[in-house]
Write an enzyme that holds these catalytic residues in place. Sequence first.
Site, PDB file in Angstrom:
ATOM      1  N   ASP A 237       9.554   2.943   0.397  1.00 25.45           N
ATOM      2  CA  ASP A 237       8.456   3.709   1.001  1.00 25.45           C
ATOM      3  C   ASP A 237       8.525   3.494   2.510  1.00 25.45           C
ATOM      4  OD1 ASP A 237       6.113   4.622   2.076  1.00 25.45           O
ATOM      5  OD2 ASP A 237       4.791   3.721   0.583  1.00 25.45           O
TER       6      ASP A 237
ATOM      7  N   TYR B 144       0.868  -1.186   0.000  1.00 22.96           N
ATOM      8  CA  TYR B 144       0.000   0.000   0.000  1.00 22.96           C
ATOM      9  C   TYR B 144       0.897   1.226   0.000  1.00 22.96           C
ATOM     10  CZ  TYR B 144      -3.130   3.704   1.532  1.00 22.96           C
ATOM     11  OH  TYR B 144      -3.829   4.893   1.610  1.00 22.96           O
TER      12      TYR B 144
HETATM   13  C1  LIG Z   1       3.455   2.774   3.444  1.00 24.95           C
HETATM   14  C2  LIG Z   1       2.543   3.938   3.176  1.00 24.95           C
HETATM   15  N1  LIG Z   1       2.773   4.700   2.106  1.00 24.95           N
HETATM   16  C3  LIG Z   1       2.004   5.772   1.834  1.00 24.95           C
HETATM   17  C4  LIG Z   1       0.935   6.118   2.637  1.00 24.95           C
HETATM   18  C5  LIG Z   1       0.093   7.305   2.310  1.00 24.95           C
HETATM   19  O1  LIG Z   1       0.341   8.353   3.187  1.00 24.95           O
HETATM   20  P1  LIG Z   1      -0.736   9.531   3.372  1.00 24.95           P
HETATM   21  O2  LIG Z   1      -1.930   8.920   4.012  1.00 24.95           O
HETATM   22  O3  LIG Z   1      -0.030  10.532   4.241  1.00 24.95           O
HETATM   23  O4  LIG Z   1      -1.032  10.073   2.024  1.00 24.95           O
HETATM   24  C6  LIG Z   1       0.659   5.321   3.762  1.00 24.95           C
HETATM   25  C7  LIG Z   1      -0.490   5.639   4.617  1.00 24.95           C
HETATM   26  O5  LIG Z   1      -0.972   4.831   5.386  1.00 24.95           O
HETATM   27  C8  LIG Z   1       1.477   4.197   4.032  1.00 24.95           C
HETATM   28  O6  LIG Z   1       1.254   3.404   5.084  1.00 24.95           O
END
Ligand SMILES: Cc1ncc(COP(=O)(O)O)c(C=O)c1O
Length: 412
Positions: free
Chosen positions: A224, A135
């Site tokens: 990420d 995700y």
């Molecule tokens: C691994 C990961 N990447 C990206 C995101 C997205 O972040 P945001 O909700 O600040 O847009 C999340 C949010 O839960 C996440 O867990």
Amino acid sequence: MSCLWFPYAQMQTMPLPLKVARAEGVKLCLENGQELIDAISSWWCAIHGYNNKEINAALQEQMQKFSHVMLGGLTHEPAERLAEKLVSKTQGLNHVFFADSGSVGMEVAMKMAVQFWKNNGVEGKYKFAALYKGYHGDTTGVMSIGDPEEGMHHLFKGFLPKQFFINPNLNEMESLFKEHSKEIAAFACEPLLQGAGGFNFYSPEFLKGAIALCKKYNVLFIADEIATGFGRTGTMFACEQAGVQPDIMVLGKALTGGYLGLSATLASTHVYNSFLGESEKAFMHGPTFMGNALACSAALASLEIFERENYLQKIARINEILEEELLNFEARGVKETRVLGACGVIETLSEKDHKGIQEFAAERGVWLRPFLNVVYTMPPYIISEKELRKVCRVMKEFFAPGSTHAQCCNVV
Ligand SMILES: Cc1ncc(COP(=O)(O)O)c(C=O)c1O
């Protein structure tokens, strides 16, 4: 019900949300006088809990000067200092691009990867490889690299670009790269801990091998670390446990201690240098609120506390307690328990098996938000041993024979 539209919720049947009046330390204080320990740090970002005096003071001080100015053609101390600080925490990631949320930070990383190859005169690399159960956010580009089956992907089929997916398995990865690396700009993953895809853990060995394959097949590696960054898996960044250095790393969530939206996309010198030269090589992105001065000030204060108070030691203690409390837990409906860093998970056989636990926990003073077939805690790092044991006890009690589980099952 108010005119607010809530996230991921069927508005017609959603139970009334709990109304927060104040929050202090690890506690959410509701309008009805009830107090709940926030066991999930407001979607994993409030690592210092709430109402931290030092971050409050940093914000007030910055507010007296200015809250926000554009970063196009202007600069300011909080953004510059924070960029330097983040660079000092990594090895070889020397350039920082700010945005206002994790999703946008990942969009920035994807665009950076595509433009990197174009700037290097390599055409045709417009696709991405990612992991099943991953995700990376809710905006269009990053939705396309989220799990294609269980994520939101399938709802938007036809709208999203098609990407390549693999399991965390090096043979699968090499087979994919052998056939398609000429089309793939980058491989993106949540290192070690896949959060919103179901709290799955995988080994540092995969990361090590994956980065080697990326190098061999000319594919950039995007880490990420939006959820894993700032200690959640036990080290400052999860990539450290594999001793790997990504080409691009994205931070968000706990970056400001959960105070304000901010993300940072860090790039290696190798990536950054490809954007130098003719004006068309400039990176084409620039959110209005990038490098917001208040958010940067909160992040600087948050990092200061993280270091001074030796949070990695606190996280190690949280890890011990979670292991003691959860690892050997067995009960009806429970498939498995697992712990990594400051993250503890009870995976149930199906979603039905934890139905009602949110209300059950709230009645006992704990805020949980289970999803898919997992009940988890990712507590603020300031949580006391007593509070953490209470969180675990409540999580386990729900599954114990004779609990009020059955009564709770009628509540969604
Ligand atoms: C691994 C990961 N990447 C990206 C995101 C997205 O972040 P945001 O909700 O600040 O847009 C999340 C949010 O839960 C996440 O867990």
